[in-house]
Design a protein around this motif. Structure first.
Motif: not given
Length: 93
Positions: A39-67
């Motif tokens: 979590h860097i400011g309003a930017a949020f990144q999550v890295a992990g695996r999907d159900r097939s085991g494939t690794w992904l990075a997901v980029a998100l932006i925070e709007g409201e608290d915890d949204e």
């Protein structure tokens, strides 16, 4: 502890389709057990695996608290997967 809310917009779906990533794979990463979150400011990144085991990075932006709006996602390369493992993502499981 409040629950995090993840929002998918029309743009999110378009970007995921362009990257050939299924929305279900993104939710697998967001709610997965072994993931690395940054979590860097309003930017949020999550890295992990999907159900097939494939690794992904997901980029998100925070709007409201915890949204968070999912902006895009991409596949990780081997060096990134190794780095995520060192950060606690359990790459070798």
């Amino acid at each position: 502890m409040p629950e995090e809310v993840y929002v998918f917009t029309d743009q999110t779906y378009q970007r995921l389709a362009a990257a050939a990533i299924r929305p279900l794979s993104v939710t697998d990463v967001l709610f997965g057990r072994h993931r690395v979150r940054r979590h860097i400011g309003a930017a949020f990144q999550v890295a992990g695996r999907d159900r097939s085991g494939t690794w992904l990075a997901v980029a998100l932006i925070e709007g409201e608290d915890d949204e968070y709006t999912v902006i895009c996602a991409r596949y990780l390369d081997e060096a990134e997967i190794e780095a995520v493992g060192r950060m606690g993502g359990r790459a070798n499981e």
